[in-house]
Design an enzyme around this catalytic site. Structure first.
Site, PDB file in Angstrom:
ATOM      1  N   SER A  21       0.882  -1.147   0.130  1.00 20.98           N
ATOM      2  CA  SER A  21       0.046  -0.068  -0.157  1.00 20.98           C
ATOM      3  C   SER A  21       0.941   1.288   0.080  1.00 20.98           C
ATOM      4  O   SER A  21       0.488   2.332  -0.435  1.00 20.98           O
ATOM      5  CB  SER A  21      -1.011  -0.076   1.321  1.00 20.98           C
ATOM      6  OG  SER A  21      -0.247   0.044   2.383  1.00 20.98           O
ATOM      7  N   SER A  40       8.390   4.111  17.923  1.00 20.40           N
ATOM      8  CA  SER A  40       8.667   5.272  17.399  1.00 20.40           C
ATOM      9  C   SER A  40       8.760   6.157  18.743  1.00 20.40           C
ATOM     10  O   SER A  40       8.227   5.957  19.541  1.00 20.40           O
ATOM     11  CB  SER A  40       7.524   5.955  16.751  1.00 20.40           C
ATOM     12  OG  SER A  40       7.639   7.243  16.763  1.00 20.40           O
ATOM     13  N   TYR A  83      -0.894   8.572  15.454  1.00 21.46           N
ATOM     14  CA  TYR A  83       0.222   7.684  15.079  1.00 21.46           C
ATOM     15  C   TYR A  83       0.851   7.275  16.349  1.00 21.46           C
ATOM     16  O   TYR A  83       1.123   6.245  16.498  1.00 21.46           O
ATOM     17  CB  TYR A  83       1.276   8.193  14.073  1.00 21.46           C
ATOM     18  CG  TYR A  83       2.485   7.768  13.902  1.00 21.46           C
ATOM     19  CD1 TYR A  83       2.384   6.522  13.160  1.00 21.46           C
ATOM     20  CD2 TYR A  83       3.496   8.293  14.449  1.00 21.46           C
ATOM     21  CE1 TYR A  83       3.697   6.015  13.274  1.00 21.46           C
ATOM     22  CE2 TYR A  83       4.910   7.449  14.297  1.00 21.46           C
ATOM     23  CZ  TYR A  83       4.812   6.482  13.771  1.00 21.46           C
ATOM     24  OH  TYR A  83       5.824   5.757  13.651  1.00 21.46           O
ATOM     25  N   LYS A 132       1.015   3.505  18.264  1.00 23.76           N
ATOM     26  CA  LYS A 132       2.524   2.617  18.592  1.00 23.76           C
ATOM     27  C   LYS A 132       2.538   2.526  20.110  1.00 23.76           C
ATOM     28  O   LYS A 132       2.953   1.568  20.698  1.00 23.76           O
ATOM     29  CB  LYS A 132       3.574   3.473  18.298  1.00 23.76           C
ATOM     30  CG  LYS A 132       3.818   3.769  16.910  1.00 23.76           C
ATOM     31  CD  LYS A 132       4.273   2.625  15.883  1.00 23.76           C
ATOM     32  CE  LYS A 132       4.802   2.740  14.423  1.00 23.76           C
ATOM     33  NZ  LYS A 132       4.906   1.377  13.898  1.00 23.76           N
ATOM     34  N   ASN A 159       5.691  12.975   3.544  1.00 26.38           N
ATOM     35  CA  ASN A 159       5.335  13.586   4.918  1.00 26.38           C
ATOM     36  C   ASN A 159       6.499  13.915   5.785  1.00 26.38           C
ATOM     37  O   ASN A 159       6.240  14.731   6.802  1.00 26.38           O
ATOM     38  CB  ASN A 159       4.474  12.385   5.533  1.00 26.38           C
ATOM     39  CG  ASN A 159       3.232  12.101   5.015  1.00 26.38           C
ATOM     40  OD1 ASN A 159       2.376  12.979   4.675  1.00 26.38           O
ATOM     41  ND2 ASN A 159       3.031  10.889   4.619  1.00 26.38           N
ATOM     42  N   GLY A 166      -0.029  18.505  16.536  1.00 28.86           N
ATOM     43  CA  GLY A 166       0.508  17.315  16.951  1.00 28.86           C
ATOM     44  C   GLY A 166       2.174  17.178  16.848  1.00 28.86           C
ATOM     45  O   GLY A 166       2.904  16.399  17.198  1.00 28.86           O
ATOM     46  N   ASP A 167       2.940  18.464  16.424  1.00 32.21           N
ATOM     47  CA  ASP A 167       4.260  18.428  16.513  1.00 32.21           C
ATOM     48  C   ASP A 167       4.622  19.028  17.722  1.00 32.21           C
ATOM     49  O   ASP A 167       4.213  19.777  18.450  1.00 32.21           O
ATOM     50  CB  ASP A 167       4.661  19.392  15.343  1.00 32.21           C
ATOM     51  CG  ASP A 167       4.774  18.586  13.914  1.00 32.21           C
ATOM     52  OD1 ASP A 167       4.651  17.394  13.956  1.00 32.21           O
ATOM     53  OD2 ASP A 167       5.305  19.173  13.079  1.00 32.21           O
TER      54      ASP A 167
END
Length: 339
Positions: free
Chosen positions: A36, A126, A151, A155, A200, A296-297
């Protein structure tokens, strides 16, 4: 020939580089990948570079029946698990897709492993599991779970499940490897990162601007509490990262339970540092524009990698110069990636 290793997501960026190092270390490899966000061509090139063959099965690990047939067909003793989605920004927009792919996929994999009495797993995690921590450098003893995006949360949820699994049955031998920011490419220039659509991550975006595919780099925020106001990350060469998996696999063959390891360099570089280094080592101009921060950063994130050094006898050896030169070699030789 050593044991047969199953590599999920083995046609992807980190997976394919790790498959190459497994073959270099005389492991026999089976790759499962639904393609994918990856290409069969990457594995063909791994076979060319190593002059060894890879067994490949195009399946989705959420399909338990198809995965079971793979375990029936091959004598699998260990699993390296890379399969999953990996974009922070996309996860904010599509959280259900991330929980389904990353968490449900791992659940399916573990169920099949248990059914076939395969208990050794190296999980591709991560640094996002640490969330917006104020500790830098980050060590494995830092709390996890205060994640800032789906994300990272997916994880973290997998890690919690794997901890519980290891506690429930002493046969399990599980290492979770918390990556910082993988960049670079195989020094041959034949193998590298080939994202679908617009990248990304920063470094492939920079290299696509340099090769003329994209017009400019967007720098998300210059008002962070860092030296130049842009986000600071720990960038690690993908070959060093791949070798970290070999070290973890060799260690977990002899050790039971659950262990977490940071895979990073211990050094942070800002977004503007990276653009400048890429220009220096590629000889290409990279125009950029400052835009608003992304949801989200976080401002700063770099590793304390001492545990991996002490226990796995592994440390990152490739510097920023090699990361940028190898990225440009790959991108300039393959302006359209594998296609």
């Amino acid at each position: 020939m050593k044991q047969k290793v199953l590599v999920t997501g083995g046609a992807g960026y980190i997976g394919s580089h790790t498959v190459l190092e497994l073959l270099n270390n005389n492991y026999s490899v089976v790759v499962v990948d639904n393609l994918s966000n990856s290409s069969r061509e990457g594995l063909r090139r791994v076979e060319q570079i190593t002059q060894k063959t890879i067994d490949f099965e195009e399946i989705d690990i959420r399909d338990g029946d198809a995965l079971s047939r793979v375990f029936e067909r091959y004598d699998i003793q260990s699993v390296l698990h890379f399969a999953g989605h990996k974009s922070v920004g996309e996860s904010v927009a599509k959280p259900l897709q991330y929980y389904d792919n990353n968490f449900t996929g791992t659940l399916s994999l573990c169920e099949v492993m248990q059914r076939f009495n395969v208990y050794e797993l190296i999980f591709s995690s991560s640094a996002t599991v640490y969330g917006a921590t104020t500790q830098c450098p980050i060590s494995e003893s830092a709390p996890i779970g205060a994640t800032t995006n789906p994300y990272g949360s997916s994880k973290y949820m997998v890690e919690r499940m794997l901890m519980d699994l290891a506690k429930s049955d002493p046969q399990w031998r599980i290492a979770t490897l918390r990556y910082f920011n993988p960049v670079g490419a195989h020094p041959s220039g034949q193998l590298g990162e080939d994202p679908n659509g617009v990248p990304n991550n920063l470094v492939p975006f920079v290299s696509q601007v340099a090769v003329g595919k994209l017009s400019e780099v967007k720098v998300f925020g210059n008002d962070y509490n860092t030296a130049d106001g842009t986000g600071v990350r720990d960038y690690i060469h993908v070959v060093d990262l791949a070798l970290g998996h070999i070290a973890a696999l060799q260690y977990m063959e002899e050790h039971q339970g659950f262990e977490a390891f940071n895979l990073g360099t211990g050094r942070g570089h800002s977004v503007l540092n990276i653009i400048s280094a890429f220009e220096k080592y590629s000889g290409q101009k990279v125009p950029f524009r400052i835009v608003e921060r992304r949801s989200g950063d976080i401002a700063e994130c770099f590793a304390n990698p001492n545990k991996a050094k002490d226990i796995l006898n592994w440390s990152a050896e490739r510097d920023l110069k090699e990361m940028m030169e190898d990225t440009w070699r790959w991108q300039s030789k393959n302006p359209s990636g594998y296609s």
